[in-house]
Structure formats: C-alpha cells, structure tokens
Design a protein around this motif. Structure first.
Motif, short mmCIF file in Angstrom:
data_model
loop_
_atom_site.label_atom_id
_atom_site.label_comp_id
_atom_site.label_asym_id
_atom_site.label_seq_id
_atom_site.Cartn_x
_atom_site.Cartn_y
_atom_site.Cartn_z
N THR A 77 32.10 54.92 30.43
CA THR A 77 30.94 55.79 30.29
C THR A 77 30.80 56.61 31.56
O THR A 77 31.04 56.11 32.65
CB THR A 77 29.65 55.00 30.04
OG1 THR A 77 28.54 55.92 29.99
CG2 THR A 77 29.39 53.98 31.14
N ASN A 78 30.49 57.91 31.41
CA ASN A 78 30.29 58.73 32.60
C ASN A 78 28.80 59.00 32.85
O ASN A 78 28.45 59.86 33.65
CB ASN A 78 31.08 60.05 32.53
CG ASN A 78 30.72 60.86 31.29
OD1 ASN A 78 29.74 60.60 30.62
ND2 ASN A 78 31.56 61.83 31.01
N ASP A 79 27.97 58.24 32.13
CA ASP A 79 26.53 58.30 32.41
C ASP A 79 25.94 56.94 32.07
O ASP A 79 25.25 56.76 31.07
CB ASP A 79 25.85 59.40 31.60
CG ASP A 79 24.44 59.72 32.10
OD1 ASP A 79 23.97 59.01 33.03
OD2 ASP A 79 23.82 60.64 31.57
N ARG A 100 27.37 55.84 38.36
CA ARG A 100 27.10 56.60 37.16
C ARG A 100 28.26 56.55 36.18
O ARG A 100 28.09 56.30 35.01
CB ARG A 100 26.79 58.06 37.52
CG ARG A 100 26.31 58.87 36.33
CD ARG A 100 25.80 60.23 36.75
NE ARG A 100 25.24 60.94 35.61
CZ ARG A 100 24.76 62.18 35.68
NH1 ARG A 100 24.77 62.82 36.85
NH2 ARG A 100 24.27 62.77 34.60
N THR A 101 29.48 56.77 36.71
CA THR A 101 30.69 56.64 35.89
C THR A 101 31.26 55.24 36.08
O THR A 101 31.38 54.77 37.21
CB THR A 101 31.74 57.69 36.30
OG1 THR A 101 31.21 59.00 36.09
CG2 THR A 101 33.01 57.52 35.47
N ASP A 123 29.21 59.53 41.02
CA ASP A 123 29.03 60.83 40.35
C ASP A 123 29.50 60.75 38.91
O ASP A 123 30.16 59.80 38.50
CB ASP A 123 29.82 61.92 41.09
CG ASP A 123 29.43 62.02 42.55
OD1 ASP A 123 28.22 62.01 42.83
OD2 ASP A 123 30.35 62.10 43.39
N ARG A 124 29.18 61.80 38.16
CA ARG A 124 29.68 61.90 36.79
C ARG A 124 31.10 62.45 36.88
O ARG A 124 31.31 63.65 37.05
CB ARG A 124 28.79 62.81 35.96
CG ARG A 124 29.20 62.88 34.50
CD ARG A 124 28.12 63.53 33.67
NE ARG A 124 28.48 63.57 32.26
CZ ARG A 124 27.66 63.86 31.27
NH1 ARG A 124 26.39 64.14 31.56
NH2 ARG A 124 28.08 63.87 30.03
#
Length: 285
Positions: A77-79, A100-101, A123-124
């Motif tokens: 998941t990137n969020d 986040r990722t 970060d994403r």
C-alpha cells in the motif's frame, strides 16, 4: 545473501535479510521476523527514525503483513493510513514511525508462511517490478535456507544417535539426504547459499562415519568437482544416467562424462567402485 556460519541463528538470518533488503531496494526502512507460537515477532529493524516499531507482533490475517501471509503473496500500500484493504491493528507502530508506503513480503516454506519481511517509506513511493523483484528474491532466499535447515534437522532426527556405527537404514537416510542436498544446491544460483549447503553436506559425511571406519590404510587425496560429486551422489542411490540427468537438469551425455572423469580421478573401473572409493575418501556419506 552474504556469507554466514552454520551456527547462525534464525534471528541472525532474519537480521541479515533485513539488511540486504535495505541494500537492494529503494526503501529506507526495513524490518521483519519469523512466526513464533503463531505470531510474527519483529526481531530486526533497519533505518527507523523512532522506536515505534519496537515490540511489533503481527498475527496472521491482521494488518498488511498478516494479509500477505494468509494470501501467500506480497502485499503493498502506498497510503497505509487510509488503506481500506487491511485491518489497522498496528497503526500505533507503523504510523508512529511515520510510514506511508509499506510492502509486506511473506516468507513461504513448503506452502506455509514462516514469517514476513517489510520495506517501508515515509513518503508515497511508487513501487514497481524493478523494486519488488529484488525484495522478493531476498524473501525467497530466506525461505530456501529455512527449508534446507528443516529438512536437514528432520533427517538427522530420523537418523538418531550417531556414535559408533550407523545402522544400515539410517545410513541410507543420510545418503539420500546428501543426494537431495546436492540436487538442491545444483538449482540454487546464490553462491553463498550453496557454500552453506556444502557445510551441511560435510556434516552428513562425517555423521555417516565411512571415512573413519571403511579402511585401515591411508586414504588417497582426491578432488572431485561440484558436478562430479552431484552425479556420483545420485549414482550412489542406484539412479541411471537418464534419471540423474533429469534430477540435475543435465544432458545424459554430460552425466556420462562427469561420471567418467570421477571414475578416472578415483581410479575406479565401474561406478559402483567409484562410489565405494569416494566414501572411503570422505567425499560421499
């Protein structure tokens, strides 16, 4: 994976994999652990900014890692904070670190999850095949080593005590184990992993006791190549050239050539004599 000793613990194995995961991917944070009493305890963390990931214990089916273990495939998941595809049992750990990722890679041995490796970013971060491929290779290497360790331990337990002479049935178990390890090593590209397999093979030869008991005279020094040992180990179990070729992924003519050079080095006129002399020299169990 980098070179290790045969005494390396499973915790050390995971720590090495986590470091390699950080080196081989763009992710700044990596961590992971193996299943212990039904729960994955994270035992190694690299690149973290806080202590939030300390003490993380992941249950199957819970969180991103739990889902990866249950589905037996990587999950990403990137969020993380807003993902609706996972449970958020471990937000205090993951979001506490500010990740986040997150990529979760299950360690799968014989179709069962044995642990999970994570790679994360604050970060994403877009994650594609270029990044995930080396990450999956690290998880696969850990799984292969665990599988080999499991099989060796199972065989050694089946063999029982090894003091004195080894009963015929148990000796045959050792020989089958040796041949199987040679076959596994032949299919492994990782040079360091092959070296660790070779160390286990030497243990099996020592356990068989043939080199110490089969002769009272001096044992000639013979050096067989890796492939010569492979084919001779299979031949020792009665396999034909065709069967050896199939098992090792070689052509039948190549198998015949390796057997011929092994017989020449051992000064043996038949494969049976070559096997006998190789055992006396401590090259086969």
């Amino acid at each position: 994976m980098s070179t290790s000793t045969t005494s390396e613990s499973e915790t050390d194995l995971v720590a090495r994999a986590v470091r390699e995961l950080a080196q081989r991917t763009r992710f700044p944070v990596t961590f992971g652990g193996l299943i212990d009493d039904g729960v994955v305890s994270v035992t190694s963390i690299v690149g973290n900014r806080t202590r939030s990931l300390d003490g993380l214990r992941v249950k199957p089916e819970r969180g991103l890692g739990g889902r990866a273990m249950m589905e037996l495939r990587p999950r990403m998941t990137n969020d993380y904070g807003s993902s609706q595809q996972i449970t958020h049992d471990y937000d205090v750990f993951v979001l506490g670190e500010g990740l986040r990722t997150l990529l979760a890679l299950p360690i799968i041995v014989d179709g069962r999850p044995r642990g999970v490796l994570y790679a994360g970013s604050w970060d994403r971060t877009p994650v594609g095949g270029v990044t995930t491929a080396p990450a999956m290779q690290v998880a696969h290497s850990v799984a292969e080593e665990l599988r080999i360790r499991d099989e060796v331990e199972r065989r050694l337990r089946a063999a029982g005590p090894t003091s004195g002479s080894v009963p015929a049935r148990q000796r045959e178990e050792l020989r089958e184990s040796f041949a199987e390890l040679r076959s596994i090593a032949a299919s492994v590209d990782d040079v360091d992993l092959r070296a660790r397999i070779a160390q286990v093979e030497r243990r099996l030869v020592t356990l068989s006791g043939d080199a110490a008991t089969a002769t009272t005279g001096p044992i000639p020094i013979v050096h067989l190549s890796r492939r010569e040992t492979d084919v001779l180990a299979c031949a020792a179990l009665g396999a034909t050239n065709g069967e050896i070729a199939s098992q090792l992924g070689l052509r039948e003519g190549t198998v015949k050539a390796y057997l011929g050079t092994a017989m020449s080095k051992l000064d043996a006129s038949t494969r049976h004599a070559a096997v006998t002399k190789a055992r006396r020299a401590g090259l086969l169990p």
